[in-house]
Design an enzyme around this catalytic site. Structure first.
Site, short mmCIF file in Angstrom:
data_model
loop_
_atom_site.label_atom_id
_atom_site.label_comp_id
_atom_site.label_asym_id
_atom_site.label_seq_id
_atom_site.Cartn_x
_atom_site.Cartn_y
_atom_site.Cartn_z
N HIS A 55 46.19 42.69 88.53
CA HIS A 55 47.31 43.64 88.50
C HIS A 55 46.81 45.08 88.59
O HIS A 55 46.40 45.67 87.59
CB HIS A 55 48.07 43.41 87.18
CG HIS A 55 49.39 44.11 87.13
ND1 HIS A 55 50.42 43.64 86.35
CD2 HIS A 55 49.86 45.23 87.72
CE1 HIS A 55 51.45 44.44 86.46
NE2 HIS A 55 51.14 45.43 87.29
N PHE A 58 47.03 50.56 93.56
CA PHE A 58 46.09 51.47 94.21
C PHE A 58 46.78 52.52 95.10
O PHE A 58 46.12 53.26 95.83
CB PHE A 58 45.02 50.69 94.98
CG PHE A 58 43.91 50.14 94.07
CD1 PHE A 58 43.85 50.49 92.72
CD2 PHE A 58 42.95 49.27 94.56
CE1 PHE A 58 42.85 50.00 91.89
CE2 PHE A 58 41.94 48.76 93.74
CZ PHE A 58 41.89 49.12 92.39
N ASP A 278 46.61 46.47 84.88
CA ASP A 278 47.81 47.20 85.30
C ASP A 278 47.43 48.66 85.59
O ASP A 278 48.14 49.59 85.20
CB ASP A 278 48.93 47.10 84.25
CG ASP A 278 50.28 47.54 84.82
OD1 ASP A 278 50.34 47.84 86.02
OD2 ASP A 278 51.25 47.59 84.04
O1 DOR Z 1 54.08 51.79 83.51
C1 DOR Z 1 54.12 51.28 84.63
N1 DOR Z 1 53.62 51.90 85.70
N2 DOR Z 1 54.72 50.09 84.77
C2 DOR Z 1 54.96 49.57 85.98
O2 DOR Z 1 55.56 48.51 86.06
C3 DOR Z 1 54.61 50.31 87.21
C4 DOR Z 1 53.49 51.24 86.94
C5 DOR Z 1 53.23 52.22 88.05
O3 DOR Z 1 53.19 51.79 89.21
O4 DOR Z 1 53.05 53.39 87.76
ZN ZN Z 2 52.08 47.20 87.14
#
Ligand code: DOR
Ligand code: ZN
Length: 419
Positions: A55, A58, A278
């Site tokens: 996850h 980029f 993430d």
């Molecule tokens: O906090 C987040 N930022 N949650 C997400 O689901 C997307 C992500 C982002 O792309 O900045």
């Molecule tokens: Zn995400």
């Protein structure tokens, strides 16, 4: 053999001195001793499979001032990660086949292997599923991504062309406007909203999903009960509403209270979940704005494995759990010959010298966004990283090659729990 790497290998569930023999980018032999002229002898180093991060964002196309496939993949390599799965909330979003094909061309500059998620929604077509690695379903809204809440239609789409599907599970009807600080943000997107979304979707008979960024033990249990695989992030494991990060700590789903974080950590230790970063880089200018205006998301692709390796050294988590969560299980879930030190698998390796434990400072950051929420946390960055047989990090310096990374295409939905 093209290369032999020698050290303390994570092999058959534990650490043992040995050699990994590599030919044509594959692990061809693992043995106590192996002969070869080209050898990398790393005594005292712990050698684990290269990390797989399921996850990351980029930001290409559309927001390459925050990150791009070259800088993001380089940051991944610095953190011992040799595979990443990129998300579709770019500009434009990866919605149509043409978007995906253009993104595939852009991603060719990556230094490590990668997959690309396409956006699941009302216009999704089978051909997109065939060409993308998998789907990302934003059931809840987030930065740069609209929610798609038509569960019945999503069920039809997923039934007609099966693909690995990552779910952003926050129940939109339970979400409020952003609060003014981390505590308020936690209340505005409450901890129950994840379990509510997972339950609702599971009750409609959708099988085989992978739940992204579970921020609570409750979300993890609910995912497990539904038969879904689940991911936790480094930030939800280590940071909470008591931190002084302000807007830098704003993320969706939000950081939770310390007590919730402790329960998440315990459930992570119990096993099953994968850890992803993430990685969601935003600029410091954006993050410095008033809390309500700051975009949600924080980086982490290069900190994920090093911080967990330091915690393993401290005895806070068994190394088996780190390798399972960051390398092996992601490989299994995506059905790839990656993420394992096993003959026949891709030769992706990360070598860590436990004596190189240090506190993270600004100088550790390679991501284009230039900041990290993990300042002061202990980490062991890998001294050497091998990506499909090629050294990409040597003595802590990047030696990789732009374009070495290869695209990993369509992954099937895991059958059963997939766990
Ligand atoms: O906090 C987040 N930022 N949650 C997400 O689901 C997307 C992500 C982002 O792309 O900045
Ligand atoms: Zn995400």
């Amino acid at each position: 053999m093209d290369l032999v790497v020698e050290g303390r290998l994570f092999f058959a569930g534990g650490l043992t001195d040995g050699c990994v023999g590599i030919k044509n980018g594959k692990i061809v032999k693992i043995a106590k001793t192996l002969g070869s002229q080209d050898r990398l002898s790393l005594p005292n180093h712990i050698i684990i499979p290269g990390g797989m991060d399921m996850h990351v964002h980029f930001r290409e196309p559309g927001m390459t001032h925050k990150e791009d496939f070259y800088t993001g993949s380089k940051a991944a390599a610095h953190g011992g990660t040799t595979f990443f799965l990129d998300m579709p909330n770019t500009r434009p979003p990866t919605k149509y086949l043409s978007d995906l094909m253009e993104k595939r061309t852009m991603a060719e500059k990556s230094v490590v292997d990668y997959g690309l998620h396409a956006l699941l929604g009302p216009v999704s077509k089978p051909q997109l599923a065939e060409e993308a690695t998998g789907w990302k379903w934003y059931y809840g809204p987030s930065t740069g991504a609209e929610a798609w809440t038509d569960i019945a239609m999503a069920k039809e789409v997923l039934a007609s062309f099966s693909s690995f599907t990552t779910l952003h599970a926050e129940e939109p009807s339970l979400l409020d406007n952003p609060g003014t600080d981390l505590v308020g943000h936690d209340l505005a997107r409450p901890v129950d909203s994840e379990a509510a979304a997972i339950d609702k979707i599971a009750r409609e008979g959708i099988f085989g999903l992978h739940v992204a960024h579970c921020s609570s033990a409750q979300a993890l249990y609910t995912a497990k009960r539904a038969g879904y695989s689940a991911e936790v992030t480094l930030h939800h494991l280590l940071l909470d509403t008591g931190s002084d990060l302000g807007g830098y700590g704003k993320v969706n789903p939000p950081l939770r209270k310390k007590i919730d974080r402790k329960a998440l950590w315990q459930t992570f230790l119990d096993g099953g979940s994968v850890v992803a970063s993430d990685h969601a880089p935003h600029t410091m200018d954006e993050k410095e704005q008033e809390f309500q205006l700051a975009p949600a998301g924080m980086p982490g692709v290069e900190e994920r494995l090093p911080v967990l390796m330091a915690l393993a050294k401290r005895g806070a988590v068994p190394i088996e759990r780190v390798v399972d969560a960051c390398c092996e299980k992601p490989g299994r879930l995506l059905g790839l010959d990656k993420g394992r030190l096993t003959e026949g698998c891709d030769a992706d390796l990360a070598a860590f010298d436990p004596r190189e434990l240090k506190e993270i400072n600004e100088g550790c950051v390679n991501s284009k966004c230039g900041w990290t929420p993990y300042l002061g946390q202990e980490a062991i960055f890998p001294s050497h990283v091998v990506a499909r047989g090629k050294l990409v990090v040597e003595k802590g310096s990047f030696v990789g090659e732009k374009g070495h990374g290869r695209y990993v295409g369509h992954a099937d939905a895991p059958s059963g729990e997939g766990a």
